[in-house]
Design an enzyme around this catalytic site. Sequence first.
Site, mmCIF file in Angstrom:
data_model
loop_
_atom_site.group_PDB
_atom_site.id
_atom_site.type_symbol
_atom_site.label_atom_id
_atom_site.label_comp_id
_atom_site.label_asym_id
_atom_site.label_seq_id
_atom_site.Cartn_x
_atom_site.Cartn_y
_atom_site.Cartn_z
ATOM 1 N N LYS A 196 1.844 -21.221 -0.767
ATOM 2 C CA LYS A 196 2.512 -19.931 -0.939
ATOM 3 C C LYS A 196 2.324 -19.166 0.361
ATOM 4 O O LYS A 196 1.200 -19.042 0.854
ATOM 5 C CB LYS A 196 1.915 -19.144 -2.108
ATOM 6 C CG LYS A 196 2.584 -17.772 -2.258
ATOM 7 C CD LYS A 196 2.244 -17.112 -3.580
ATOM 8 C CE LYS A 196 0.971 -16.314 -3.532
ATOM 9 N NZ LYS A 196 0.811 -15.433 -4.710
ATOM 10 N N SER A 198 -7.359 -1.920 -7.324
ATOM 11 C CA SER A 198 -7.597 -2.229 -5.913
ATOM 12 C C SER A 198 -8.829 -1.475 -5.404
ATOM 13 O O SER A 198 -8.878 -1.034 -4.270
ATOM 14 C CB SER A 198 -6.355 -1.916 -5.077
ATOM 15 O OG SER A 198 -5.682 -0.790 -5.580
ATOM 16 N N GLY A 213 -11.678 -13.805 -11.545
ATOM 17 C CA GLY A 213 -10.382 -14.421 -11.208
ATOM 18 C C GLY A 213 -9.961 -14.035 -9.806
ATOM 19 O O GLY A 213 -9.514 -12.919 -9.557
ATOM 20 N N ARG A 264 1.197 -15.737 -12.949
ATOM 21 C CA ARG A 264 0.083 -16.697 -12.850
ATOM 22 C C ARG A 264 -1.263 -15.972 -12.882
ATOM 23 O O ARG A 264 -2.266 -16.501 -13.344
ATOM 24 C CB ARG A 264 0.244 -17.621 -11.652
ATOM 25 C CG ARG A 264 0.181 -17.016 -10.241
ATOM 26 C CD ARG A 264 -1.222 -16.747 -9.804
ATOM 27 N NE ARG A 264 -1.440 -16.894 -8.393
ATOM 28 C CZ ARG A 264 -2.279 -16.142 -7.699
ATOM 29 N NH1 ARG A 264 -2.936 -15.129 -8.266
ATOM 30 N NH2 ARG A 264 -2.486 -16.377 -6.426
ATOM 31 N N GLY A 323 -9.157 -7.882 -10.128
ATOM 32 C CA GLY A 323 -8.667 -7.127 -8.976
ATOM 33 C C GLY A 323 -9.286 -7.538 -7.652
ATOM 34 O O GLY A 323 -8.675 -7.402 -6.606
ATOM 35 N N ASP A 369 -9.993 -9.663 -4.849
ATOM 36 C CA ASP A 369 -9.482 -10.898 -4.259
ATOM 37 C C ASP A 369 -9.620 -10.886 -2.738
ATOM 38 O O ASP A 369 -8.978 -11.656 -2.043
ATOM 39 C CB ASP A 369 -8.006 -11.114 -4.661
ATOM 40 C CG ASP A 369 -7.130 -9.925 -4.271
ATOM 41 O OD1 ASP A 369 -7.657 -8.940 -3.730
ATOM 42 O OD2 ASP A 369 -5.914 -10.001 -4.502
HETATM 43 P P1 NAD Z 1 -1.065 -1.388 -7.979
HETATM 44 O O1 NAD Z 1 -1.041 -0.691 -6.657
HETATM 45 O O2 NAD Z 1 0.181 -1.461 -8.776
HETATM 46 O O3 NAD Z 1 -2.209 -0.735 -8.900
HETATM 47 C C1 NAD Z 1 -3.489 -0.463 -8.385
HETATM 48 C C2 NAD Z 1 -4.428 -0.027 -9.499
HETATM 49 O O4 NAD Z 1 -5.709 0.236 -8.931
HETATM 50 C C3 NAD Z 1 -3.996 1.246 -10.188
HETATM 51 O O5 NAD Z 1 -4.437 1.192 -11.531
HETATM 52 C C4 NAD Z 1 -4.747 2.324 -9.406
HETATM 53 O O6 NAD Z 1 -4.939 3.505 -10.170
HETATM 54 C C5 NAD Z 1 -6.060 1.606 -9.187
HETATM 55 N N1 NAD Z 1 -6.806 2.089 -8.022
HETATM 56 C C6 NAD Z 1 -6.339 2.311 -6.774
HETATM 57 N N2 NAD Z 1 -7.346 2.690 -5.966
HETATM 58 C C7 NAD Z 1 -8.473 2.717 -6.721
HETATM 59 C C8 NAD Z 1 -9.827 3.025 -6.459
HETATM 60 N N3 NAD Z 1 -10.237 3.381 -5.256
HETATM 61 N N4 NAD Z 1 -10.715 2.929 -7.487
HETATM 62 C C9 NAD Z 1 -10.310 2.534 -8.720
HETATM 63 N N5 NAD Z 1 -9.045 2.235 -9.020
HETATM 64 C C10 NAD Z 1 -8.128 2.314 -8.038
HETATM 65 O O7 NAD Z 1 -1.637 -2.836 -7.652
HETATM 66 P P2 NAD Z 1 -1.490 -4.163 -8.517
HETATM 67 O O8 NAD Z 1 -0.325 -4.962 -8.000
HETATM 68 O O9 NAD Z 1 -1.577 -3.855 -9.953
HETATM 69 O O10 NAD Z 1 -2.791 -4.967 -8.044
HETATM 70 C C11 NAD Z 1 -4.073 -4.562 -8.478
HETATM 71 C C12 NAD Z 1 -5.125 -5.427 -7.803
HETATM 72 O O11 NAD Z 1 -5.005 -6.785 -8.195
HETATM 73 C C13 NAD Z 1 -5.061 -5.441 -6.277
HETATM 74 O O12 NAD Z 1 -6.379 -5.323 -5.777
HETATM 75 C C14 NAD Z 1 -4.508 -6.814 -5.952
HETATM 76 O O13 NAD Z 1 -4.889 -7.273 -4.683
HETATM 77 C C15 NAD Z 1 -5.146 -7.616 -7.077
HETATM 78 N N6 NAD Z 1 -4.495 -8.904 -7.360
HETATM 79 C C16 NAD Z 1 -5.305 -9.948 -7.675
HETATM 80 C C17 NAD Z 1 -4.758 -11.185 -7.957
HETATM 81 C C18 NAD Z 1 -5.645 -12.331 -8.337
HETATM 82 O O14 NAD Z 1 -5.167 -13.456 -8.421
HETATM 83 N N7 NAD Z 1 -6.893 -12.103 -8.639
HETATM 84 C C19 NAD Z 1 -3.366 -11.361 -7.911
HETATM 85 C C20 NAD Z 1 -2.551 -10.261 -7.635
HETATM 86 C C21 NAD Z 1 -3.134 -9.032 -7.348
#
Ligand code: NAD
Length: 321
Positions: free
Chosen positions: A67, A199, A292, A111, A220, A222
């Site tokens: 990817k 995040s 995860g 996924r 979250g 990653d």
């Molecule tokens: P998004 O921007 O749509 O949402 C972010 C979320 O985090 C919101 O609920 C926001 O209120 C909260 N947030 C932001 N800053 C914060 C802080 N300082 N303290 C606490 N909460 C906070 O993002 P998303 O697309 O929903 O992604 C969320 C997270 O998931 C990101 O960190 C992203 O990198 C991660 N992610 C992980 C995987 C994985 O496979 N593990 C895959 C995709 C995304």
Amino acid sequence: MYIVPERAIADLMTRKAAFDAVEQVFAAMAAGDAYNFPVVREAIGHEDALYGFKGGFDRAGLTLGLKAGGYWPNNLEKRGLINHQSTVFLFDPDTGKVRAMVGGNLLTALRTAAASSVSIKHLAREDAKVIGMIGAGHQAKFQLRAALEQREFDKVIGWNLHPEMLANLEEVATEAGLPFEAVELDGLKEADVIISITSSFDAILKADQVSPGTHIACMGTDTKGKQEVDPELLVRADVFTDEVAQSISIGEAQHAVAQGLIAEADVAQLGAVINGAHPGRTSAEQITLFDGTGVGLQDLAVASSVVELAVKQGIAIEVDF
Ligand code: NAD
């Protein structure tokens, strides 16, 4: 080769197909039949973008590829495009010829939701009733929808740093006919299953805000530096992950390991539970935690599944390449 464009994915890919693909590839990883290549992630010095590759090979499913993509923070404001952009490329493992190019944006959310959902299936108590969410952004809706299919939940509770976003969770709960309640972090003691998907770069949830018997999926974290829970929680819990090397370096376990609170050997693969090589949950009081981190093989597994569906339904675009 086949092309399956981003716009075709929503009508093709089901949550069930994503779940099955991810469960199978986690099992193959734990059995030593599939492995992820080292991740490349670079700040390219243009548009503040982070770009990289996640790849791997699944000998059991014969899926080879990568990817490519990342995060362009200015996309939405400047161009009306989503900030996360990715594309999956699949190759024929027998010949090295490119087999398919697949839109990866929606697949990433599906996924990722499938991963926590697989962890709930294998690690949560059968009688789990209350699901708690930390985070209410883009991924959170996918996470909650997939999780609700795993147990007979009767209530959704949630906390978010930005409370105005909790309406996203309420919408999914209402869709499923369940009540939703916004809570303080202490209120998460009521949850039997918790998913964190933020995040955040600091611990949000304290170890004593989680009740015995809970399963928590930390989704979250990653990247190096991100953090969602108190490292003490990883001491209290039995810790599982998709990929141990990622868990201890870029996942939630990075902090507990760096502080010497747990060791690499304390982190088990979820795939080993799926394969029956690890007992997983052994008591109703135990806290289980799934870290995860997101692996390339997950992307390849769902992309391969979507190509199969697209070819079957005559939607895949075939080009001579
Ligand atoms: P998004 O921007 O749509 O949402 C972010 C979320 O985090 C919101 O609920 C926001 O209120 C909260 N947030 C932001 N800053 C914060 C802080 N300082 N303290 C606490 N909460 C906070 O993002 P998303 O697309 O929903 O992604 C969320 C997270 O998931 C990101 O960190 C992203 O990198 C991660 N992610 C992980 C995987 C994985 O496979 N593990 C895959 C995709 C995304």
